[in-house]
Structure formats: C-alpha cells, structure tokens
Write an enzyme that holds these catalytic residues in place. Structure first.
Site, PDB file in Angstrom:
ATOM      1  N   ARG A 276      81.850 -18.766 -16.135  1.00  0.00           N
ATOM      2  CA  ARG A 276      82.322 -17.848 -17.170  1.00  0.00           C
ATOM      3  C   ARG A 276      81.196 -17.683 -18.206  1.00  0.00           C
ATOM      4  O   ARG A 276      81.065 -18.467 -19.134  1.00  0.00           O
ATOM      5  CB  ARG A 276      83.587 -18.409 -17.830  1.00  0.00           C
ATOM      6  CG  ARG A 276      84.402 -17.388 -18.588  1.00  0.00           C
ATOM      7  CD  ARG A 276      85.630 -18.049 -19.192  1.00  0.00           C
ATOM      8  NE  ARG A 276      86.552 -18.525 -18.181  1.00  0.00           N
ATOM      9  CZ  ARG A 276      87.529 -17.784 -17.663  1.00  0.00           C
ATOM     10  NH1 ARG A 276      87.702 -16.549 -18.064  1.00  0.00           N
ATOM     11  NH2 ARG A 276      88.344 -18.297 -16.754  1.00  0.00           N
ATOM     12  N   GLU A 348      88.727 -17.285  -8.344  1.00  0.00           N
ATOM     13  CA  GLU A 348      88.592 -15.839  -8.151  1.00  0.00           C
ATOM     14  C   GLU A 348      87.130 -15.438  -8.017  1.00  0.00           C
ATOM     15  O   GLU A 348      86.284 -15.850  -8.803  1.00  0.00           O
ATOM     16  CB  GLU A 348      89.210 -15.102  -9.343  1.00  0.00           C
ATOM     17  CG  GLU A 348      89.060 -13.586  -9.269  1.00  0.00           C
ATOM     18  CD  GLU A 348      89.102 -12.927 -10.635  1.00  0.00           C
ATOM     19  OE1 GLU A 348      88.452 -11.878 -10.790  1.00  0.00           O
ATOM     20  OE2 GLU A 348      89.762 -13.474 -11.548  1.00  0.00           O
ATOM     21  N   SER A 351      88.387  -9.091  -7.763  1.00  0.00           N
ATOM     22  CA  SER A 351      89.684  -8.445  -7.994  1.00  0.00           C
ATOM     23  C   SER A 351      89.560  -7.001  -7.546  1.00  0.00           C
ATOM     24  O   SER A 351      88.646  -6.292  -7.978  1.00  0.00           O
ATOM     25  CB  SER A 351      90.067  -8.472  -9.481  1.00  0.00           C
ATOM     26  OG  SER A 351      90.606  -9.704  -9.853  1.00  0.00           O
ATOM     27  N   ARG A 388      79.330 -15.848  -9.063  1.00  0.00           N
ATOM     28  CA  ARG A 388      80.369 -16.667  -8.438  1.00  0.00           C
ATOM     29  C   ARG A 388      80.124 -16.827  -6.936  1.00  0.00           C
ATOM     30  O   ARG A 388      80.497 -17.844  -6.347  1.00  0.00           O
ATOM     31  CB  ARG A 388      81.751 -16.075  -8.722  1.00  0.00           C
ATOM     32  CG  ARG A 388      82.105 -16.161 -10.204  1.00  0.00           C
ATOM     33  CD  ARG A 388      83.553 -15.854 -10.500  1.00  0.00           C
ATOM     34  NE  ARG A 388      83.837 -16.053 -11.925  1.00  0.00           N
ATOM     35  CZ  ARG A 388      85.053 -16.120 -12.456  1.00  0.00           C
ATOM     36  NH1 ARG A 388      86.122 -16.005 -11.665  1.00  0.00           N
ATOM     37  NH2 ARG A 388      85.215 -16.313 -13.749  1.00  0.00           N
TER      38      ARG A 388
END
Length: 422
Positions: A276, A348, A351, A388
C-alpha cells in the site's frame, strides 16, 4: 450518475438499492429539490412568455404612433427582465443543489451482487495450486531488503513513509512484469495501448465518480491539477462529451502509468512493504461498450486479467464483491486475490468493475445505434497492479537461501537472468 427520471418514476427502487449499500434513503430529498427546481423553471417560462407578449405589443403600439402606451409596456418589460435575472440565478442555484445531491449517490448494485458487508463477498473460482514451499517463507520486504535491492529507509529520507527505492535486478523484474502484461494485453487480447496524462482536471475525476466524494484520497497540485489514482480516469474519459457510432464499439484500452493515492484512512494497514504505497505502477484495462454487451465484456476483462496470473503460474481466487464492499461507481465487481505464502493470505491484485452507464452520464459519453443515442457502458480493471504482482512473484518463487527464481513467462524480458540472488 443516477438518471433523475428513474428516481421520479420509481423512487423506492433507488432507496432499496441504497439500503443494499448500507446507505440512507435519499429519493425524498431528490424529489423535493426536483419539485422546487421545476416550479422555478415553470415560473421562468411564464414570465418569459409574458415578456415576449409585451415586447410584441410595444412594437405594434410604436408602429401605430401610440408612444405613451408603448412606454408603459417598456417599463413592464424592464421589470420582467429584472425578475427573470433573479429567477435565473435562483434556478442555477437550485439545479446545482440537485446535481450535487445526485453526484454523491453511488451506482445501483446489479441483481447478482451479494447483499451485505465484506463478509458476504462470494468466492466463485479458485485457480492453480499453491506452490510447495518446505521452509518458512519470507515476506517480500524481507526478501528485498536481504538482497539489498529494496530500501524503505533511503526512500523515507527523500519522500517519507509509504515509498520505496528498488534497484538492480528487482527494478528490472518490476519493469519486466509491466512490459509482459502490456505485450499480452495488446498482442493477444486486442487492447490498444494508450499513453495518457497523469495530471487531470476536476471534470475528469468527476466523470469517473472519484470527485467530489473521494477528494481526500487524492494528491492535488498547487495549480488545480490532480495526480491520477489510476489510468481508469483518463482512459474512461477518452470519449467524454462525444457520441461514437455503435460500429466502433467496443473500444478496449490499456495503459501503464504511475498511480498516486494518499491512502487516507489506511493508517496502520500494510505499513511494511510495498502493498500500500503513495506511488505505484499499474497496468489498467478499460472497455467502452454498448448496453447489451456490457456483461459479456465484464467476463472477458476478468479472463484477460486472470490469464496474466495463469501464465505466471500463480495460485489465485476470484470473488464477487458484496453490495457494501463495491466501489462507488461500480454496479458489479470481481476481485482477483493472489496467494502470498509470506503473508499466508490471499490479497487483492486486481479489481474488474462494470460501471454500466453510471460514469458515462457524468461524462456525457454516448453511442449511436439505429438513430438512437444511448449512454456508453464503461468497465475498468487492473491487468494487473504491477507492484502487487512483483510481491506475488517474489514470495511464490523464493528459495530457502532468499534468492528468487524468475518465472518462465518473464525470462525473455530479463535477458538471460533466471535467478536473483546476492
């Protein structure tokens, strides 16, 4: 943005949809503002008609030499003009209240979306197998720091927290991941690569539903530009204020950009590592399509994002987000969650959201079909988040000595390097 006509015709439908999202009813407020606005408009029209009639009368009286009577009407017309100006200001204020109210109403969830908070997210697919690791796996930041290729201390001296400096083969691996994804989406999946501005104006962020609600999650410059939180913003605005022909749809765009987020409200979350960050890279997919092909395009986008993980041989699952866990502009969202052995958790990595015509109404983005004009349906998805994906590769391809194997799919992009080690 929600169609005002829908609220007029079926206010309970909106309130039920908002209840699914865990929000208060709002149709009564919208209808009250709408009624006040229409009353002002009606009064404006009445006064304008009276003014036109009197102006016509002035012409007739002046032509017949009845100047005294004409002057009397001129005074009345002047008074009506003043009244019109007052009402026009009042009507603009009234319309602004309606627009502000509508701009803060989230999209209506699709009927297939699970109702409830994030605990109602529904797993629909699990793909691949967890890699067999017969030692205690490390998290990505441990691996990166031990290799001396990831430094949070140096970054903090330059920029503060939630930044990283990556160097050498780790920086190259991140670039390889981004280039691999771009090549896959453009050469095999038909997305057109677009290089977009990363500084945008208010109207672009309003169009995607990011403003006004999420201003505190963004970075703003001193001269009224905003740094993009994702390439979804410029890509979705590609057809704003235009009407494309039906034959041009679907339009499929892909872009690699840096993304910037203030991470407001994320205090204490993912403070270690690059999960993040304030600045990160993402390969973004955006599709602009017709109403009848919207759902089909959503499934297609999901499969394109999934294929990246399949070819990297990474274990993942797909979940449908619940009505209260979806983004503001989405009517349905699939999250792809990759398995991270260092965290021993799914996280995640993409999305994929179908926004229906919600964003297009805010952007006035339309298509023409058989002489009819309809709002475009917009879809967006990560294809994937580069940082990620780097985390997933590092943690899943780690060796006991802290070295990292290069996945087969990425080896051509690493130019002969197949192992990162000290």
């Amino acid at each position: 943005m929600i169609d005002l006509k829908l609220i007029r015709d079926n206010p309970s439908f909106l309130d039920e949809a908002l209840k699914k999202r865990g929000q208060d009813e709002i149709s009564a407020t919208v209808l009250m503002l709408d009624k006040e606005n229409r009353e002002i408009i009606k009064e404006l029209q009445t006064i304008q008609e009276a003014r036109n009639e009197k102006s016509k009368k002035i012409g007739e009286l002046s032509a017949s030499g009845k100047n005294d009577e004409a002057n009397k009407y001129k005074n009345e017309v002047s008074n009506l003009k003043d009244k019109l100006q007052e009402l026009e200001v009042k009507q603009r204020d009234s319309q602004k209240k309606i627009d502000d109210c509508l701009s803060r109403i989230p999209n209506i969830p699709d009927e297939s979306v699970p109702v409830g908070d994030e605990s109602f997210n529904k797993e629909i697919k699990v793909e691949g197998n967890k890699k067999k690791i017969d030692f205690e796996p490390k998290e990505h930041f441990e691996l990166g720091e031990n290799l001396n290729l990831m430094s949070f201390d140096r970054a903090s001296k330059i920029s503060g927290s939630r930044f990283v400096i990556q160097s050498g083969l780790l920086a190259k691996l991140e670039r390889a991941i981004a280039n691999y994804m771009l090549d896959l989406h453009t050469s095999e999946f038909g997305y057109e690569e677009i290089s977009v501005p990363i500084l945008v104006k208010d109207q672009a962020l309003f169009g995607t539903g990011t403003l006004p609600k999420f201003a505190d999650e963004l970075f703003k410059t001193t001269n009224d530009y905003w740094l993009i939180p994702t390439a979804e913003v410029p890509l979705s605005n590609m057809t704003r204020e235009t009407a494309v022909d039906y034959s041009e749809l679907p339009k499929r765009f892909v872009s690699l950009t840096p993304c910037f987020r203030s991470e407001a409200g994320a205090a204490g979350k993912d403070t270690r590592g690059i999960m993040r960050q304030h600045q990160f890279y993402k390969v973004e997919l955006v599709s602009l399509t017709s109403e009848e092909k919207s759902n089909q395009e959503h499934e297609r986008m999901l499969s394109c994002a999934e294929e990246v993980l399949k070819r990297l041989d990474l274990h993942y699952r797909v979940v449908v987000l619940s009505s209260q866990d979806m983004g503001f502009a989405a009517r349905k969202t699939y999250d792809i969650e990759v398995w991270l052995p260092g965290q021993k958790a799914y996280r995640e990595i993409s999305s994929c959201s179908n926004c229906g015509d919600f964003q297009a109404r805010r952007m006035n983005s339309k298509y023409k079909e058989n002489k009819l004009s309809k709002f475009i349906h917009t879809l967006n998805g990560s294809g994937l988040a580069v940082g990620r994906t780097l985390i997933a590769v590092m943690e899943n391809y780690q060796n006991e000595d802290g070295s990292i194997d290069i996945p087969d799919a990425l080896k051509p992009y690493m130019h002969g390097v197949d192992l990162i080690s000290t």
